[in-house]
Design a protein around this motif. Structure first.
Motif, PDB file in Angstrom:
ATOM      1  N   ALA A 181     -18.777  -3.366  -4.065  1.00 20.59           N
ATOM      2  CA  ALA A 181     -17.971  -3.088  -3.320  1.00 20.59           C
ATOM      3  C   ALA A 181     -17.391  -4.660  -2.733  1.00 20.59           C
ATOM      4  N   TRP A 182     -18.401  -5.132  -2.237  1.00 24.85           N
ATOM      5  CA  TRP A 182     -18.501  -6.648  -2.004  1.00 24.85           C
ATOM      6  C   TRP A 182     -17.978  -7.798  -2.501  1.00 24.85           C
ATOM      7  N   TRP A 188     -20.779  -7.437   6.323  1.00 26.40           N
ATOM      8  CA  TRP A 188     -20.779  -5.578   5.692  1.00 26.40           C
ATOM      9  C   TRP A 188     -22.429  -5.715   5.015  1.00 26.40           C
ATOM     10  N   ILE A 189     -22.141  -7.246   3.458  1.00 27.90           N
ATOM     11  CA  ILE A 189     -23.318  -7.202   2.925  1.00 27.90           C
ATOM     12  C   ILE A 189     -24.322  -7.815   3.961  1.00 27.90           C
ATOM     13  N   ALA A 190     -24.957  -8.618   4.750  1.00 27.30           N
ATOM     14  CA  ALA A 190     -25.639  -8.872   5.542  1.00 27.30           C
ATOM     15  C   ALA A 190     -26.072  -7.797   6.188  1.00 27.30           C
ATOM     16  N   THR A 191     -25.555  -6.908   6.970  1.00 29.30           N
ATOM     17  CA  THR A 191     -25.866  -6.345   7.914  1.00 29.30           C
ATOM     18  C   THR A 191     -26.352  -5.153   6.732  1.00 29.30           C
ATOM     19  N   VAL A 217     -29.877  -6.422   5.191  1.00 31.06           N
ATOM     20  CA  VAL A 217     -30.918  -6.419   6.615  1.00 31.06           C
ATOM     21  C   VAL A 217     -31.493  -5.142   6.481  1.00 31.06           C
ATOM     22  N   ALA A 218     -30.991  -3.771   6.612  1.00 29.96           N
ATOM     23  CA  ALA A 218     -30.724  -2.632   6.729  1.00 29.96           C
ATOM     24  C   ALA A 218     -32.061  -2.261   5.252  1.00 29.96           C
ATOM     25  N   VAL A 219     -31.713  -2.836   4.679  1.00 25.56           N
ATOM     26  CA  VAL A 219     -32.234  -2.968   3.608  1.00 25.56           C
ATOM     27  C   VAL A 219     -33.570  -3.395   3.095  1.00 25.56           C
ATOM     28  N   GLU A 220     -34.333  -4.448   3.862  1.00 20.31           N
ATOM     29  CA  GLU A 220     -35.913  -5.432   3.978  1.00 20.31           C
ATOM     30  C   GLU A 220     -36.101  -4.427   4.829  1.00 20.31           C
ATOM     31  N   ARG A 221     -35.385  -4.323   5.813  1.00 22.82           N
ATOM     32  CA  ARG A 221     -36.544  -3.505   7.042  1.00 22.82           C
ATOM     33  C   ARG A 221     -37.094  -2.535   6.393  1.00 22.82           C
ATOM     34  N   ALA A 222     -36.571  -1.639   5.502  1.00 22.97           N
ATOM     35  CA  ALA A 222     -36.644  -0.154   5.140  1.00 22.97           C
ATOM     36  C   ALA A 222     -37.773  -1.094   3.988  1.00 22.97           C
ATOM     37  N   MET A 223     -37.948  -1.900   3.425  1.00 25.57           N
ATOM     38  CA  MET A 223     -39.069  -2.721   2.292  1.00 25.57           C
ATOM     39  C   MET A 223     -39.882  -2.620   2.747  1.00 25.57           C
ATOM     40  N   GLN A 224     -40.119  -2.962   4.088  1.00 27.49           N
ATOM     41  CA  GLN A 224     -41.201  -3.369   5.327  1.00 27.49           C
ATOM     42  C   GLN A 224     -41.223  -2.289   6.404  1.00 27.49           C
ATOM     43  N   ARG A 225     -41.142  -1.259   5.890  1.00 28.41           N
ATOM     44  CA  ARG A 225     -41.487   0.546   6.412  1.00 28.41           C
ATOM     45  C   ARG A 225     -41.284   0.057   8.183  1.00 28.41           C
TER      46      ARG A 225
END
Length: 231
Positions: A107-108, A135-138, A141-149
């Protein structure tokens, strides 16, 4: 709406408070998101009702891809904020999260040519381009934090991300109000390009800080928050 899947650790704020909406609030969000998403999907039809946008005429492929992918993100988002779903079906939660992230990315990307040629000119274009960047930045970061647990941080960034996704809802509310008040599109639309998302993001920031009272103290102490449900 408490998240019973994760108990607070001593000396740490409960991360489960983030992303949990009261039942009525969640229901309102889900209804609005579904209504706007379904209506926006009309741009994927062979014959589109009331195709009155210049971008529809000159950039229909980009507008169609944007409308469909953004609608998917809008539909998926509310279900990610149900603590019961996270607790009982983490595999579904993760699958929906991946779907959301891919939909936001598509979408972005498809929004860029549309935003560059937004109705009413440069101020509106700048507003929508800034929205896309946030939108894409937040979301990234959300995906990165999930991958880092780092699940607590992941939830906070998802709240911010979906607040920006919900700009699709607030844009239509403000646009409808502007039309009802008889304000010319050339006046109201440039303002809406900013108003549809900046207050949303501020409200999301207020929400995550309110939901996690220990946020500032944890930042000062350098503490890292983890959700016990993935330990």
């Amino acid at each position: 709406m408490p998240d019973n899947a994760a108990a607070a650790r001593p000396g740490h704020a409960r991360p489960s408070a983030v992303g949990a909406l009261p039942g009525a609030g969640w229901l309102l969000l889900a209804v609005l998101a579904t209504g706007v998403a379904v209506w926006s999907m009309r741009y994927g039809l062979p014959v589109v009702p009331q195709p009155n946008l210049s971008n529809f005429v000159t950039r229909r492929p980009a507008l169609t891809v944007h409308a469909l992918s953004a609608s998917i993100a809008l539909l998926v988002g509310p279900w990610q904020f149900l603590p019961g779903l996270r607790a009982r079906c983490i595999a579904l939660h993760r699958a929906l999260g991946r779907t959301y992230a891919v939909a936001v990315l598509v979408a972005w990307l498809s929004s860029i040519p549309i935003a560059l040629h937004a109705e009413t000119g440069a101020v509106a274009s700048a507003g929508f381009l800034a929205l896309g960047a946030a939108w894409i930045a937040t979301t990234a970061v959300a995906v990165e934090r999930a991958m880092q647990r780092d699940i607590a941080a992941h939830r906070r960034w998802m709240v911010r991300s979906y607040a920006l996704t919900a700009a699709a809802i607030t844009l239509r509310i403000y646009l409808g109000a502007g039309i009802a008040l008889g304000i010319p599109l050339t006046v109201v639309y440039p303002a809406i390009a900013w108003l549809c998302w900046v207050p949303n993001l501020l409200a999301a920031e207020w929400w995550v800080r309110r939901a996690v009272p220990g946020l500032q103290s944890a930042r000062r102490s350098g503490a890292r928050w983890q959700s016990p449900e993935l330990d």
